[in-house]
Design a protein around this motif. Sequence first.
Motif, PDB file in Angstrom:
ATOM      1  N   TYR A  49     -37.910  91.329 -19.269  1.00 46.82           N
ATOM      2  CA  TYR A  49     -38.911  92.318 -18.894  1.00 46.82           C
ATOM      3  C   TYR A  49     -38.269  93.640 -18.489  1.00 46.82           C
ATOM      4  O   TYR A  49     -38.702  94.711 -18.927  1.00 46.82           O
ATOM      5  N   SER A  50     -37.223  93.569 -17.691  1.00 42.53           N
ATOM      6  CA  SER A  50     -36.593  94.800 -17.201  1.00 42.53           C
ATOM      7  C   SER A  50     -35.623  95.417 -18.213  1.00 42.53           C
ATOM      8  O   SER A  50     -35.228  96.562 -18.063  1.00 42.53           O
ATOM      9  N   SER A  51     -35.271  94.681 -19.248  1.00 41.26           N
ATOM     10  CA  SER A  51     -34.342  95.187 -20.260  1.00 41.26           C
ATOM     11  C   SER A  51     -35.055  95.660 -21.521  1.00 41.26           C
ATOM     12  O   SER A  51     -34.527  95.550 -22.619  1.00 41.26           O
ATOM     13  N   GLY A  52     -36.257  96.165 -21.358  1.00 40.06           N
ATOM     14  CA  GLY A  52     -36.971  96.721 -22.506  1.00 40.06           C
ATOM     15  C   GLY A  52     -38.353  96.134 -22.713  1.00 40.06           C
ATOM     16  O   GLY A  52     -39.196  96.757 -23.357  1.00 40.06           O
ATOM     17  N   GLY A  53     -38.598  94.937 -22.212  1.00 39.39           N
ATOM     18  CA  GLY A  53     -39.898  94.306 -22.409  1.00 39.39           C
ATOM     19  C   GLY A  53     -41.041  95.099 -21.795  1.00 39.39           C
ATOM     20  O   GLY A  53     -42.059  95.341 -22.441  1.00 39.39           O
ATOM     21  N   GLU A  54     -40.866  95.503 -20.555  1.00 45.71           N
ATOM     22  CA  GLU A  54     -41.922  96.262 -19.870  1.00 45.71           C
ATOM     23  C   GLU A  54     -42.237  97.560 -20.606  1.00 45.71           C
ATOM     24  O   GLU A  54     -43.399  97.899 -20.843  1.00 45.71           O
ATOM     25  N   SER A  55     -41.208  98.266 -21.008  1.00 43.67           N
ATOM     26  CA  SER A  55     -41.381  99.536 -21.725  1.00 43.67           C
ATOM     27  C   SER A  55     -42.109  99.331 -23.057  1.00 43.67           C
ATOM     28  O   SER A  55     -43.027 100.082 -23.402  1.00 43.67           O
ATOM     29  N   ARG A  56     -41.713  98.295 -23.799  1.00 43.16           N
ATOM     30  CA  ARG A  56     -42.351  98.014 -25.095  1.00 43.16           C
ATOM     31  C   ARG A  56     -43.814  97.646 -24.904  1.00 43.16           C
ATOM     32  O   ARG A  56     -44.674  98.059 -25.680  1.00 43.16           O
ATOM     33  N   ILE A  57     -44.105  96.844 -23.888  1.00 45.10           N
ATOM     34  CA  ILE A  57     -45.493  96.452 -23.630  1.00 45.10           C
ATOM     35  C   ILE A  57     -46.332  97.690 -23.348  1.00 45.10           C
ATOM     36  O   ILE A  57     -47.427  97.846 -23.893  1.00 45.10           O
ATOM     37  N   LYS A  58     -45.826  98.575 -22.504  1.00 47.31           N
ATOM     38  CA  LYS A  58     -46.573  99.790 -22.166  1.00 47.31           C
ATOM     39  C   LYS A  58     -46.811 100.652 -23.400  1.00 47.31           C
ATOM     40  O   LYS A  58     -47.914 101.158 -23.612  1.00 47.31           O
ATOM     41  N   LYS A  59     -45.783 100.816 -24.220  1.00 47.18           N
ATOM     42  CA  LYS A  59     -45.927 101.658 -25.408  1.00 47.18           C
ATOM     43  C   LYS A  59     -46.876 101.037 -26.433  1.00 47.18           C
ATOM     44  O   LYS A  59     -47.662 101.743 -27.064  1.00 47.18           O
ATOM     45  N   LEU A  60     -46.794  99.716 -26.596  1.00 46.25           N
ATOM     46  CA  LEU A  60     -47.740  99.042 -27.491  1.00 46.25           C
ATOM     47  C   LEU A  60     -49.164  99.216 -26.985  1.00 46.25           C
ATOM     48  O   LEU A  60     -50.078  99.519 -27.753  1.00 46.25           O
ATOM     49  N   ASN A  61     -49.351  99.007 -25.703  1.00 45.51           N
ATOM     50  CA  ASN A  61     -50.679  99.125 -25.111  1.00 45.51           C
ATOM     51  C   ASN A  61     -51.233 100.544 -25.269  1.00 45.51           C
ATOM     52  O   ASN A  61     -52.398 100.725 -25.620  1.00 45.51           O
ATOM     53  N   GLU A  62     -50.389 101.543 -25.025  1.00 45.46           N
ATOM     54  CA  GLU A  62     -50.831 102.937 -25.175  1.00 45.46           C
ATOM     55  C   GLU A  62     -51.209 103.245 -26.624  1.00 45.46           C
ATOM     56  O   GLU A  62     -52.257 103.844 -26.885  1.00 45.46           O
ATOM     57  N   SER A  63     -50.352 102.835 -27.554  1.00 42.47           N
ATOM     58  CA  SER A  63     -50.625 103.121 -28.970  1.00 42.47           C
ATOM     59  C   SER A  63     -51.837 102.352 -29.478  1.00 42.47           C
ATOM     60  O   SER A  63     -52.658 102.894 -30.222  1.00 42.47           O
ATOM     61  N   ALA A  64     -51.957 101.091 -29.083  1.00 46.72           N
ATOM     62  CA  ALA A  64     -53.121 100.305 -29.500  1.00 46.72           C
ATOM     63  C   ALA A  64     -54.386 100.851 -28.852  1.00 46.72           C
ATOM     64  O   ALA A  64     -55.455 100.881 -29.486  1.00 46.72           O
ATOM     65  N   GLY A  65     -54.261 101.301 -27.610  1.00 43.71           N
ATOM     66  CA  GLY A  65     -55.400 101.931 -26.934  1.00 43.71           C
ATOM     67  C   GLY A  65     -55.844 103.182 -27.663  1.00 43.71           C
ATOM     68  O   GLY A  65     -57.045 103.466 -27.772  1.00 43.71           O
ATOM     69  N   ARG A  66     -54.889 103.920 -28.179  1.00 43.94           N
ATOM     70  CA  ARG A  66     -55.209 105.136 -28.945  1.00 43.94           C
ATOM     71  C   ARG A  66     -55.951 104.775 -30.238  1.00 43.94           C
ATOM     72  O   ARG A  66     -56.924 105.430 -30.598  1.00 43.94           O
ATOM     73  N   VAL A  67     -55.488 103.727 -30.924  1.00 43.68           N
ATOM     74  CA  VAL A  67     -56.181 103.280 -32.141  1.00 43.68           C
ATOM     75  C   VAL A  67     -57.609 102.883 -31.784  1.00 43.68           C
ATOM     76  O   VAL A  67     -58.559 103.245 -32.483  1.00 43.68           O
ATOM     77  N   ASN A  68     -57.773 102.160 -30.705  1.00 40.34           N
ATOM     78  CA  ASN A  68     -59.107 101.755 -30.257  1.00 40.34           C
ATOM     79  C   ASN A  68     -59.961 102.979 -29.935  1.00 40.34           C
ATOM     80  O   ASN A  68     -61.131 103.053 -30.298  1.00 40.34           O
ATOM     81  N   GLU A  69     -59.352 103.929 -29.271  1.00 42.91           N
ATOM     82  CA  GLU A  69     -60.054 105.160 -28.867  1.00 42.91           C
ATOM     83  C   GLU A  69     -60.576 105.953 -30.066  1.00 42.91           C
ATOM     84  O   GLU A  69     -61.660 106.534 -30.016  1.00 42.91           O
ATOM     85  N   VAL A  70     -59.807 105.989 -31.153  1.00 45.01           N
ATOM     86  CA  VAL A  70     -60.198 106.789 -32.323  1.00 45.01           C
ATOM     87  C   VAL A  70     -60.972 105.975 -33.360  1.00 45.01           C
ATOM     88  O   VAL A  70     -61.259 106.482 -34.443  1.00 45.01           O
ATOM     89  N   SER A  71     -61.325 104.756 -33.024  1.00 48.21           N
ATOM     90  CA  SER A  71     -61.969 103.879 -34.009  1.00 48.21           C
ATOM     91  C   SER A  71     -63.282 104.441 -34.562  1.00 48.21           C
ATOM     92  O   SER A  71     -63.653 104.129 -35.685  1.00 48.21           O
ATOM     93  N   MET A  72     -63.958 105.265 -33.810  1.00 49.62           N
ATOM     94  CA  MET A  72     -65.218 105.833 -34.264  1.00 49.62           C
ATOM     95  C   MET A  72     -65.060 107.270 -34.774  1.00 49.62           C
ATOM     96  O   MET A  72     -66.047 107.936 -35.051  1.00 49.62           O
ATOM     97  N   ARG A  73     -63.827 107.706 -34.910  1.00 49.44           N
ATOM     98  CA  ARG A  73     -63.592 109.071 -35.398  1.00 49.44           C
ATOM     99  C   ARG A  73     -63.315 109.039 -36.891  1.00 49.44           C
ATOM    100  O   ARG A  73     -63.450 108.015 -37.544  1.00 49.44           O
ATOM    101  N   THR A  74     -62.852 110.138 -37.410  1.00 44.57           N
ATOM    102  CA  THR A  74     -62.628 110.254 -38.858  1.00 44.57           C
ATOM    103  C   THR A  74     -61.278 109.673 -39.260  1.00 44.57           C
ATOM    104  O   THR A  74     -60.363 109.543 -38.450  1.00 44.57           O
ATOM    105  N   ILE A  75     -61.181 109.370 -40.526  1.00 47.16           N
ATOM    106  CA  ILE A  75     -59.993 108.733 -41.083  1.00 47.16           C
ATOM    107  C   ILE A  75     -58.730 109.583 -40.889  1.00 47.16           C
ATOM    108  O   ILE A  75     -57.634 109.034 -40.742  1.00 47.16           O
TER     109      ILE A  75
END
Length: 152
Positions: free
Chosen positions: A39-65
């Motif tokens: 977790y402290s050797s990169g896991g926490e950072s990767r989880i946060k970045k995945l969550n942020e990027s996936a959250g962004r995809v979710n956020e734009v799901s109703m927008r244009t292509i």
Amino acid sequence: MSLRVRVLAPAAVTVAVAAVAALLAGCSRTPAEELEDWYSSGGESRIKKLNESAGRVNEVSMRTIDVQGPACQDLLKEVAAAEKLGPIPHEAAQGYWKESLDGFRRGTDECVAGAAKGDELQTSRGIVVVQTEGLRKLVSAVSMIRAGLSQK
């Protein structure tokens, strides 16, 4: 016939004892300590970045292509980085982690391909996979990681 016995120099004995002690110390780590290291050797950072990027995809799901495609490309990059991490030293968490990355990979591949062709339906199908498989399994992986870390 004479028998010769070879005596190790004190320095060699010290090195051998230190090596054995180091090996034994490595074996005595608890599962929670191994998980903490991951977790402290990169896991926490990767989880946060995945969550942020996936959250962004979710956020734009109703927008244009033209907005959805780049968001999926960003998530695809985060998935590639997360796949380079070593496995999570927690069996249940690792299972959910792998399923999450697989869901993100399938969803972003479809989303990016659809956006490149201007195919809104394909792009949307990819986003749904990101939401229903990737994000859902990531939440489960994080829950298992938290439970494992709390046993420390």
